[in-house]
Write a protein that holds these residues in place. Sequence first.
Motif, PDB file in Angstrom:
ATOM      1  N   SER A  98      -9.960-101.323 -50.795  1.00 21.31           N
ATOM      2  CA  SER A  98      -9.053-102.359 -51.299  1.00 21.31           C
ATOM      3  C   SER A  98      -9.425-102.854 -52.689  1.00 21.31           C
ATOM      4  O   SER A  98      -9.632-104.040 -52.893  1.00 21.31           O
ATOM      5  CB  SER A  98      -9.014-103.544 -50.339  1.00 21.31           C
ATOM      6  N   PRO A  99      -9.508-101.965 -53.688  1.00 23.73           N
ATOM      7  CA  PRO A  99      -9.789-102.463 -55.033  1.00 23.73           C
ATOM      8  C   PRO A  99      -8.643-103.268 -55.608  1.00 23.73           C
ATOM      9  O   PRO A  99      -8.847-104.089 -56.493  1.00 23.73           O
ATOM     10  CB  PRO A  99     -10.019-101.180 -55.843  1.00 23.73           C
ATOM     11  N   ALA A 100      -7.415-103.056 -55.118  1.00 25.64           N
ATOM     12  CA  ALA A 100      -6.280-103.785 -55.672  1.00 25.64           C
ATOM     13  C   ALA A 100      -6.427-105.286 -55.490  1.00 25.64           C
ATOM     14  O   ALA A 100      -5.922-106.065 -56.286  1.00 25.64           O
ATOM     15  CB  ALA A 100      -4.985-103.300 -55.023  1.00 25.64           C
ATOM     16  N   SER A 101      -7.130-105.701 -54.433  1.00 28.45           N
ATOM     17  CA  SER A 101      -7.315-107.132 -54.218  1.00 28.45           C
ATOM     18  C   SER A 101      -8.164-107.763 -55.295  1.00 28.45           C
ATOM     19  O   SER A 101      -8.212-108.969 -55.420  1.00 28.45           O
ATOM     20  CB  SER A 101      -7.958-107.367 -52.844  1.00 28.45           C
ATOM     21  N   ARG A 102      -8.849-106.940 -56.091  1.00 33.15           N
ATOM     22  CA  ARG A 102      -9.710-107.471 -57.140  1.00 33.15           C
ATOM     23  C   ARG A 102      -9.141-107.262 -58.536  1.00 33.15           C
ATOM     24  O   ARG A 102      -9.734-107.667 -59.517  1.00 33.15           O
ATOM     25  CB  ARG A 102     -11.078-106.805 -57.074  1.00 33.15           C
ATOM     26  N   VAL A 103      -8.014-106.580 -58.633  1.00 34.67           N
ATOM     27  CA  VAL A 103      -7.491-106.234 -59.949  1.00 34.67           C
ATOM     28  C   VAL A 103      -7.224-107.475 -60.789  1.00 34.67           C
ATOM     29  O   VAL A 103      -7.496-107.490 -61.988  1.00 34.67           O
ATOM     30  CB  VAL A 103      -6.207-105.380 -59.808  1.00 34.67           C
ATOM     31  N   ALA A 104      -6.687-108.514 -60.179  1.00 30.52           N
ATOM     32  CA  ALA A 104      -6.343-109.714 -60.941  1.00 30.52           C
ATOM     33  C   ALA A 104      -7.562-110.343 -61.588  1.00 30.52           C
ATOM     34  O   ALA A 104      -7.443-111.058 -62.579  1.00 30.52           O
ATOM     35  CB  ALA A 104      -5.635-110.719 -60.042  1.00 30.52           C
ATOM     36  N   GLU A 105      -8.763-110.112 -61.039  1.00 32.58           N
ATOM     37  CA  GLU A 105      -9.976-110.688 -61.597  1.00 32.58           C
ATOM     38  C   GLU A 105     -10.613-109.785 -62.649  1.00 32.58           C
ATOM     39  O   GLU A 105     -11.552-110.188 -63.322  1.00 32.58           O
ATOM     40  CB  GLU A 105     -11.000-110.918 -60.475  1.00 32.58           C
ATOM     41  N   ALA A 106     -10.113-108.565 -62.780  1.00 33.96           N
ATOM     42  CA  ALA A 106     -10.763-107.582 -63.645  1.00 33.96           C
ATOM     43  C   ALA A 106     -10.358-107.773 -65.100  1.00 33.96           C
ATOM     44  O   ALA A 106      -9.307-108.330 -65.416  1.00 33.96           O
ATOM     45  CB  ALA A 106     -10.416-106.171 -63.186  1.00 33.96           C
TER      46      ALA A 106
END
Length: 737
Positions: A98-106
């Motif tokens: 689930s990397p998409a759950s972290r995209v907004a923080e990247a």
Amino acid sequence: MRQFTFLAHLSPLALTLLAVAGCGGLAPETQADPFIDPEPGAEEPSEPAAKPAAKPAAGTTGPVVALTSIRREKAPLLAELMDGAPSRFRADLIADPSPASRVAEASAVLIDAEAASADDIRSYASVLRAARLAGVPVILENARDAEKVALALGIGMSAQVVYAAPSPGGQRFDVRVFGDVTGEETEEHSSVRLPASAKARYARMTADERAELRKKLERSEAELDALFDAAPEAEPITIDAKPRIASRSEVAQAALPSRGELLAEIKGLLADHKAHALAQLVTEPLPEGTYRSYNVTPTSISWECGGDGQRSVIDRNFTVTLLASNAPEGKYVVFAGNGTQYNPGGLKWNSGNNRGYFQETLQHSIRPLSGGLSPYAHRPHSANESSTFTTSNGFSVGAGVGVEGPSTSFSFDVSEQASQSLNDFDVIDFSSGSIFGWQYKLASVSGHSYKKWEDLHNDTWGGLYGLPNLAKSTLTEEYEGIYAASLQDQSLYPVENVNLQSVRHTWVSHDYVLWEEIKTTSCGKAAASVVTVDLSSVNVAKLGTIPFKETFDQGVAPSVWTVINEGITDSSPSWRGAGGAATETGGAFDYPQTAADGAVDMRGTYLVAPHTAFGQGALSAKIYAGDPDGFGLMYAINDAGSSYYRVMFDASLSVARLVRVDNGVFTELAVNTSYVPPQNAWMTVRVEREGTTHRIKVNDQVVLAVPSEVTYTWGSVALFSWAMSDVRFDDVTITTL
């Protein structure tokens, strides 16, 4: 699972905090680094060991997400961007579910385009969509396959590095392209212009004088004799040397900055993008998925003619716009100038007897390299040899909301045009068929007509006329070319974009008694890029429906999905991405307010995709029910979330029910009191809307049907759970019928 747990009434703020805290996958998790191979024989730990958080790389503001493996010898720039970034974000799609759950923080999403196939790029769709909506830049290294870049971004160019920073909302992009262009340099060696008196003077020359003239003009005695014999009396004579054409050469690598300079520039772009993210946040009036606009800045071409130290520049900045439109119906690709400039550089010579290298001719053409794109309209429009031409007032895009849902439209009104004029330059519109093309040509010097290079000479007084400003400085090109395709077209199309700059050096020589000799040298540089456009990246919201697909292979992206909790009896939802599905295991629910268990107004928790649009068509999802309580789908949800349709299944009650919710008031539309949904197995639930009919199918069997219901024509969709300790959703799609 039903729980008889009493919770005191909580404030809306407390409920919101509980909902966020219960949304699994939003909090950072420690990950093993898939880019470091484990030692042979090493045991896999039951829990990955936590790594100390590293300081983010200079010029970035947070961690990075890598969608491919990044090997330093293959993608050195991406590897350096990853140095110092938190290791838990160094995860490829296989290692991190689930990397998409972290995209907004990247701070950036990284792709080594050489390490990914086209199918791999397609599989990243949900992560890349999350990055677009969150405004997170995407950086591709080894981006030599323009089609792969187009699949990732919507447009693509073959380059060493492509940096694409979307505005939050994902409809406007700032694209920087490094090392993209192939150029061809041609040189015409000196031409010589002799005055009318030259014929008579040649006849009186001595043998030594003729030998010297043959050497200077690179001609044999027989060639000179024939030239002067054929020349008319009292007319100047022009002798052209044989042209010299340099071999075709790749200039991309030469134009690419050093790795250190490029790394510094990319870091600067990242830092600037993050620093201005809030200022860039603009509410887009257009339906998501129907419109994208790219400001493209390719590698600037700086080149030299004749080795004399004067460097000319071609800056090919342009925009590409992709639009799916209801009116007129179709898909449209717009190429337009965005500060495209030509500059000859500071002239090496600019006196009455010596001028150069001045800007003489500029040319630009746009040409599809395959069928499928039809010419729709273009500007400038001009008559040949005219300094006045027309440009449009812009490609106008609009949006509206009607009974059939969100819509887009555009206009390119030929009656709404502006007249432009270039001082001392003509514009020639040579567009034909699918080719759009324009030439800007020096037309006047010191008030005298300029048709050919000899016209720079003042035949009355001798010497050379003065040059107009545009021949010595920057000429900015204004243009717009529009291609059209069918609304059903989902193809990739390459479009060639060529800019040609021609400069000239003309000077006067007094080598001979009784006449003045005029010489010239011209050079040209062509800078070509092929832009590949992906028409599948824009689709019209037809009949209130925007095509949509979510596989959850990369987790539950918070930029796509939002957790809503209406549970009071149990207010602890736990939505997360796991095993390639969206799961709810918290069991949030509230007892019905109007009657006993089984009433229509059962409230729980749902995962809504607010940017989706579903009206006429089909909404489908695979659902796994591991608990005999309530679950289903919601659709036609309004912006406030207070009105919608909901289909719900409950195995413990043996019921399937379709309800309409009007500002919180529930109305039953259809019920099946003898239906038991499958348990502990995957099922396919499909909602079909055709005209006024609503059909609910499970595994292709109709379970519920309403023949006439038109209260809400379209809206967003959601995944619903009531007291479920294990419910999973996958392969959510919205399509037209």
